[in-house]
Structures are given as structure tokens and as C-alpha cells.
Enzyme design. Sequence first.
Site, PDB file in Angstrom:
ATOM      1  N   ASN A  71      -6.861  53.689 -75.722  1.00 21.75           N
ATOM      2  CA  ASN A  71      -8.156  53.445 -75.895  1.00 21.75           C
ATOM      3  C   ASN A  71      -8.131  53.805 -77.488  1.00 21.75           C
ATOM      4  OD1 ASN A  71     -10.224  52.954 -73.928  1.00 21.75           O
ATOM      5  ND2 ASN A  71     -10.507  55.488 -74.011  1.00 21.75           N
TER       6      ASN A  71
ATOM      7  N   SER B 253     -10.598  60.380 -71.522  1.00 23.57           N
ATOM      8  CA  SER B 253      -9.738  58.924 -72.256  1.00 23.57           C
ATOM      9  C   SER B 253      -9.733  59.039 -74.097  1.00 23.57           C
ATOM     10  CB  SER B 253     -11.398  57.860 -71.733  1.00 23.57           C
ATOM     11  OG  SER B 253     -12.348  58.385 -72.623  1.00 23.57           O
TER      12      SER B 253
ATOM     13  N   HIS C  11      -5.152  60.108 -67.260  1.00 21.24           N
ATOM     14  CA  HIS C  11      -6.508  59.071 -67.575  1.00 21.24           C
ATOM     15  C   HIS C  11      -6.364  57.695 -66.343  1.00 21.24           C
ATOM     16  CE1 HIS C  11      -8.496  55.723 -70.723  1.00 21.24           C
ATOM     17  NE2 HIS C  11      -8.817  55.933 -70.069  1.00 21.24           N
TER      18      HIS C  11
ATOM     19  N   GLU D 208      -2.603  56.246 -66.912  1.00 17.33           N
ATOM     20  CA  GLU D 208      -2.550  57.215 -69.136  1.00 17.33           C
ATOM     21  C   GLU D 208      -2.098  57.932 -68.426  1.00 17.33           C
ATOM     22  OE1 GLU D 208      -3.098  54.687 -72.976  1.00 17.33           O
ATOM     23  OE2 GLU D 208      -4.452  56.396 -72.118  1.00 17.33           O
TER      24      GLU D 208
END
Length: 697
Positions: free
Chosen positions: A483, A412, A433, A445
Site C-alpha cells: 500500500n 493495511s 495483512h 503480507e
Amino acid sequence: MSEVVTYNRDGSIGVITVNYPPVNALSHAVRSGLLAALEQGEQDADAKVLLVVCEGRTFIAGADIREFGKPMQEPGLPSVINRIEDASKPVVAAIHGTALGGGLEVALGCHYRVALASAKVGLPEVKLGLLPGAGGTQRLPRLAGAQKALEMITTGDFVAAGEALALGILDAVEDGSDIRAVGLAFAQQIADAGKPVRKVRELTDKIDADKGSDVFERFRAGLQQKARGLFAPFKCLDAVEAAFNLPFFDGLKRERELFMECMASPQRAGLIHAFFAEREASKVKGLAKDTPVRDVRSVGIIGAGTMGGGIAMNFANVGIPVILLEVKQDALDKGLAIIRRNYENSAKKGKLTQAQVEERMALITPSLAYEDFSQVDLVIEAVFENMAIKKEIFARLDEVCKPGAILASNTSTLDIDEIASATTRPQDVVGMHFFSPANVMKLLENVRGSQTSDEVKATVMDVAKKIRKVGVLVGNCYGFVGNRMLHQRGAEAMALVNEGATPQQVDKVLTDLGYPMGQFAMSDLAGIDVGYRIREERRKAGENVPASWMDKLAEQGRLGQKTQAGVYKYEEGSRKPIPDLEVEQLIAAFRQEQGITPREITDQEILERCMYVMINEGAKILEEGIADRSLDIDVVWIFGYGFPAYRGGPMFWADQIGLASILDTVKRFHDTLGGEQWKPAALLEQLVREGRKFGDL
């Protein structure tokens, strides 16, 4: 006669055929063609019954998205449907695939409806911030009753043909695949029986049965919880209620008024943007349409924990076999038990049969040996965030996997290029991800490394579609898109609490904006240890990561919902966060240690600091080419982090707020708070200077 709608006769049945690929959408040509064909059918003395049928894979599947945002050309759909209902001969709709939105409204304007057993019907307009505007809210309750009409129209959910038959929406359902033959046979029955024109608008049994009941009052109360913050569902309810309180044509007029209120709502603009952004995100900038895609027929997954197990379910759900690897038998057994429990829970809710549970479990093969990955087409590593461990795993995969196998990390935050450096095939290494819980969350992702091949990029985007995810391809940096922005918001949320806010105040500001949960409740859901490990990794890498009272929670074993205590406490079997005096005391002690005197913090400051820091970071992400378009960022946040779709995503929302106002506030925080995160993005300054928006890029 329109080229997309034709008329011909088959015996005593006049056949009106719509052929407007790919989904027979209700374009101007289709609408005017339906009127012309109907006219021809009525004038054909040898046609006893008229049949509306579609070529291709579906019945009319709704409005033509190519006409979205353009002035409506006459004839409008309401007048077309009223004309069908007023036809002098019985009109039958033959439905296959899906009859959605205006497509179902057309079918409701017909006098009889037959469908293949595989068909589905629905009125999904609410998902675009609208309501059915061509009589759907007035005709559907006359067939299905108030309760089911309300459920279908306020959620936009589809109904399978069998249920639609039981509800009275359809008159017959047939097995088979030849909709034209099914439609002709049913229409012939109508003709042979001499059945009359039967107008849905004249049916009153279900209207009379629900009049005076408390169904609307009860439904409105439930909607306050289910559709919190939304505009259109409540207008849908008002429109359906009008069907019970007003004569039919007055109800149509009320429906149109409410439809126009939805059209004027900012939420409609946000939802339309989200709708198109989701589709556009699959088109990767700079990736040729004819880029070869590798065949992914088998998958290996490393790690049978929450994430690995959820990822395995995604592939088993679509019939792709999975080898699930763990280092210890007990961890493997535990992971498989959780997967089975998830499937069994779905079976209890009627979403799966027991046979389907066993089929999917049979597709997941447990393993303790990397050598079992020798022939898989794709491997996804899903262990915790530790670069040394990930590089060790990828070096091993490089040894055992066949040439051409794609090696993916579910990291991540970590550098895909550094992970790829442990292999001799960096062109085959990519980030995939998934978001927790991976078997539920829609976002995937996909992260390109500097050497990831176009073929691999195209393949992982294709895999996203196959496993029913919304795929977005992004660049490689710390935290990627989602993130990276989240960590800026998280740091600001922490700073706000350090300065005097409470976790619940910060969370309430975010949920009032439309998020399903706030920053701290989300940390509890994900696990306090997840963020703690990330911060520890960054500290090991030499970064200056400040001390945090969240670290103390992790060190005390307060890991969130899984331990029933994190930032909040949780009662057994409940996910409801409860403020905890122990945490308040821990925060107070932390402030004292750091020499911080708490102050009063307004909700507006919380909103601006949590959201504008994200917008500024998003602008930097665009500057750096980590995201190709602002809509990619919007899609990541809507489908991965619960950003309210009716606000269109963070970058679309920023455009609505006004970039000049946001830039002024960012500059003010840079002056008063300092920090790199508040240094205005060059792109944000440029857009304001040029009077443009993110959406103009």
C-alpha cells in the site's frame, strides 16, 4: 547404471525405479538413468513388460529447477521419450502423486498408463512462459482430443486421475496407496494378455475426428480474452494445431521451433523470475531455519464483514476451527450468511460438495463475547482502519487471551508498534495483512513490529503456507510495502486526472501494461470509503492530505461497485465499469475550484508517472529495510495487486527497462513537478552509478 534410476525384475516384470527426492525431477542423472535402465530391461530375456515407477511421494513432477538457465546436457528429454516409445517391449507408467510437465510427457511416451485414484496429471509449462517441449503438444491430443488438450496445455491446469481416465489419458485408475503393487499388477495383466507395444504417436482416431473442425478457430477467439497480453498460450495453441496438420515427427519439429520462440520471449524470463521469487519469499532473511513455530489449532477473528468473513473461510477451508466475533447479532448473522452464500456458490460450480459446505460452516463458531477467545492460538483483528478502535481491541485481547497467543492485525496501513503498545506483550503482536477478497487473493503480507519475536514471525509465515497463501514478511511503516507503493501510484493517478487525463485513460494505460484492472476501477472494487477513511485518519494525525474529488464521491454515497456507482457506474449484476457523465462534471468542477486548466496528457506520461513513482518508492523501501529483497516487493505486487506475472514484478520490470533511463525520468519529474515522491531514491542513484540492478542486491 545411475544411482537415481535402478533396474530389477519382479517375476516377468522389469521394474525401472526413479528415486530422486524430493519430486523425482528430470535431472540429467534421471534422463540418462532412464535410458540405461530401459536398455537393461530390453536385454533381460525374462522381462516381458517394463514398468516405470517412482519412489517417494510422487511420480516425475517435471523438470529439475536446479538446471534452469543452464545449457541442456544430453540426452535431452525428447530423445529419451522417443526411445521409450520405440522400446521393443511394452512399457507401463505407474503414476502416483503428480505427473507434471516432462513427467507426464514421459508417461505419454510409455505404451500404457495406470494411476492411483489420488493422482493428478498436467502440463503446466505455460505458467513459466513455455510450452511442453518433449512431445506433450503432439501426444496429448492423440489421447484426449483437441479441445481438452488445448484447455490443459494453455492453462497449465491439472486433471484428476478419474477425469484423465475418462479422457483416455490413462488406461486404468486404482484405489490404494501402494503404487508399486498397483503398477506390478497392471503390468502383469498386460503381460498375461500378451498386449503389444502401443505407441501414442500412431493413434489417429481423435486426430481424425477433430480435423477440419472449427475447434482451433473458436479456441483462439476465446484465448484472446482469457490470455490477453500473454505470449506462450498462443504458441501452445499453434503447437497443438500442428498435431492435426502435420505428420507426427514434423509436428515434433514444429513444437521445438515454438518452444524456442517461448524461450526467447521476455515473458518467459518474467515468469521464471516470478516462479523462483514466490519460493524464495518464504525464506525470511535473518530468521534461523530451526526457529520454533507455535502450534495454531484454533483462531479467533474480530469482524464478520467482507474481510473478516473471507479470512475465516481461509482457516475453515483447511480444517482449522474459527471463532468469529462481532459486536452486534445482526452484523454476525449477515456475515455468516455471506460466508454460506460464498460456499453455496462454490458448490453450485461443482468445486465443493454440500457435505463439505456444512463441514466448513460447522468450523465457524459465531460469538459476541471476547471471553470466547481465551483459549485460541491466534487472533486476527479485521475491523476498519481506525487506530483508536484497534488499540481498544488489542487492550481487550491482552486481558482475555492466553499467554503465547498471537495477536494479529489485518491493518493495511497503520503502525503495528502503536497497536502493540496497547498490550503488555508486544513480542506477540504482528500484522497479517490479507487482501480482498481474502478467501480468493493469494498474498498474505505479514508485518513485523520492532518487538515481534522470531517465533511469531516464523509462525505467521508457517500459517500462510497452511492456509495456502503466499506469505511475505515485511517491515513496519505507513502502508508497509504494497500500500505504500500503491498510494504513491494512486496520488499520481489522481494528479494526472486533475491535470487533464480521464480516469478511463489512466486505467487503460495500466490494463494495457497487463494489470487486470486500473487504479480507479480497483478503487471501486475495494470501496471508495476505504481510501476515504484512510485519508481522514491521516488528516486527523495532522498530515497534509490534499483535497480530492474522490472525497466528494464518498460523501455523496458513491462507494463503488457495492453501490453501483463510484468513479464509474455499474449495471445490476455486472462488474463492468461504465464512464459516468456525472463524475466527469464533478472532476471539471473540482479543477475549476482548484484553478487548474486541463491539458492534453499522453499515455506515455501516464505510464511513467504511475509506474516510475512506484519504482522510486520501492527503492526507498529497500533502502530502509522494510523489504529485505527486491523479489519480496515483486511477490507482493504479483499476488496482492495483480501486477502481470509475465513482467516479473515491478522491480524486475524496472531492471528490464533499465534503471538509468528510469532515474533520468524520475529526475525530470522532480524538476518539473516537485514533491518528495519524485526525489530520487539514494539506492536507485547508487545502482545506476555502479551499473547494477535491483536483482543484483
